[in-house]
Design a protein around this motif. Sequence first.
Motif, short mmCIF file in Angstrom:
data_model
loop_
_atom_site.label_atom_id
_atom_site.label_comp_id
_atom_site.label_asym_id
_atom_site.label_seq_id
_atom_site.Cartn_x
_atom_site.Cartn_y
_atom_site.Cartn_z
N ARG A 1 3.99 6.21 -16.94
CA ARG A 1 3.90 4.88 -17.28
C ARG A 1 3.84 3.97 -15.96
O ARG A 1 3.98 4.26 -15.05
N LEU A 2 3.79 2.52 -16.30
CA LEU A 2 3.72 1.64 -15.13
C LEU A 2 5.11 1.39 -14.48
O LEU A 2 5.96 1.43 -15.10
N ALA A 3 5.22 1.71 -13.22
CA ALA A 3 6.59 1.87 -12.68
C ALA A 3 7.01 0.44 -12.04
O ALA A 3 6.33 -0.39 -11.89
N ALA A 4 8.21 0.36 -11.93
CA ALA A 4 8.86 -1.00 -11.49
C ALA A 4 8.96 -0.93 -9.89
O ALA A 4 8.91 0.13 -9.23
N VAL A 5 8.66 -1.94 -9.42
CA VAL A 5 8.74 -2.18 -8.07
C VAL A 5 10.18 -2.24 -7.77
O VAL A 5 10.86 -2.88 -8.08
N THR A 6 10.74 -1.00 -6.66
CA THR A 6 12.18 -1.45 -6.50
C THR A 6 12.59 -1.64 -5.06
O THR A 6 13.63 -1.37 -4.52
N ASN A 7 11.49 -2.03 -4.19
CA ASN A 7 11.69 -2.18 -2.92
C ASN A 7 11.30 -3.61 -2.42
O ASN A 7 11.22 -4.46 -3.49
N ASN A 8 11.34 -4.06 -1.24
CA ASN A 8 11.19 -5.45 -0.92
C ASN A 8 9.45 -5.85 -1.10
O ASN A 8 9.30 -6.78 -0.57
N ASP A 9 8.65 -4.92 -1.38
CA ASP A 9 7.22 -5.15 -1.53
C ASP A 9 6.99 -6.15 -2.60
O ASP A 9 7.70 -6.45 -3.60
N VAL A 10 5.69 -6.58 -2.48
CA VAL A 10 5.13 -7.59 -3.49
C VAL A 10 3.87 -7.15 -4.06
O VAL A 10 3.01 -6.38 -3.33
N ILE A 11 3.73 -6.98 -5.20
CA ILE A 11 2.55 -6.54 -5.85
C ILE A 11 1.40 -7.26 -5.32
O ILE A 11 1.38 -8.69 -5.75
N TRP B 1 -2.58 -10.19 -7.80
CA TRP B 1 -1.18 -10.43 -8.02
C TRP B 1 -0.87 -11.12 -6.63
O TRP B 1 -1.69 -10.83 -5.72
#
Lengths: 147, 228
Positions: free
Chosen positions: A45-55, A105
């Motif tokens: 599945r599409l994963a959530a971004v959990t660090n301080n990055d930006v898509i 994005w």
Amino acid sequence: MRRTVATLIALVAGLAICTPATASAAPATHCTLRLETGVVTCGARLAAVTNNDVIIGRVFDDQNYGGSSFTITGSHPCKNGNGRDFGVQLAKYGWANRISSLQAWGNCWLNLYSGPNYNGDHDGEFKADTPYVGPLMDKRTQSIGFD
Amino acid sequence: MRIRSTLTFVVAAVAALGIVTPAAHADSTPTVRELLDKCDNGTDSCVFHPSSRTEFGGARHQVGRNANNCSTVNQNESIAWSDTTGGSNSIGITITAEYKFGEEFSVAVSATYEHTWTWSHTVTRTDTLTTPPWSVGQIFHAPQMQRVTGTYELHFGKKFYGHYYWYVNNFSATGPEDTDDAVTFFTRAMTGDERNRCPKSVSTAKEFVSTESTPAQPALVASVRPGD
């Protein structure tokens, strides 16, 4: 800050499961490349971004954002008009010649190239979500520039 | 709408939906509802990125009144009906025009899938039913539905809960399509109670000899109410 290809050396921990889908029956996989580290993680599945990055962009095998996806994250959003913020060589991640649709994005404008290192035919800038990249670049993109 | 600025160079931070749980981080993390309320109402940009769309048939249900044929011949009857189908979404609120995130959703879905997105759709029409003798005619409507899932990307000019960027992952909404509605006409034999409710003057029509070219169904012709 201009990102160079050299910064994109991948730690290929998750690369093995990001190989292109080879048959219509193959389940879609959704991989995320973190440019800061080169690490790719994949899942069903599409994963959530959990660090301080930006898509900064997401590309897809099929039109209308269908099939497998490849999400690229960066340390900051794009600045627009100030040169290249990021770049990705897709062959490293099994994504060369696959893209049919894309999403822009993080304030980024995407430029598609039919060759590696931003050579060959070019189309862009894609400034918004694009359900079909068009006949020129459909399944022909080998590198992406994020401006 | 998305606003781009060459001046914007922020050190972005991201929180995904999984982190936006009110109970666990009530002081440092906004709720999903709080974030979506800010869409185009306090953000520099708010974009919905669709990731999937599916179509399916909605629940079939009766519309309009019954067409009761208390006679011994086929009966044509015109029935006007109207049916409104609403949408739903993963945060459980009714989307109205005041919610800008709903508008962003509609624009993105319509642009991507070339299917108009509406949060509510009303079908109004008049149908003519042909109901056999001693039968009930009914109209059933099954709206065509669509479900879209995706992610909201919100960029704040000033930090919101400590971050410039927030994502609301796995937002999904179900809504009616404005085409391809399935309308079905259905007839069934009257129950005993229904036949008893027929007007007496009509129910004596067992003596009536039909002159229509289409004869009544044999089984129904024989089922004249006992005792009349």
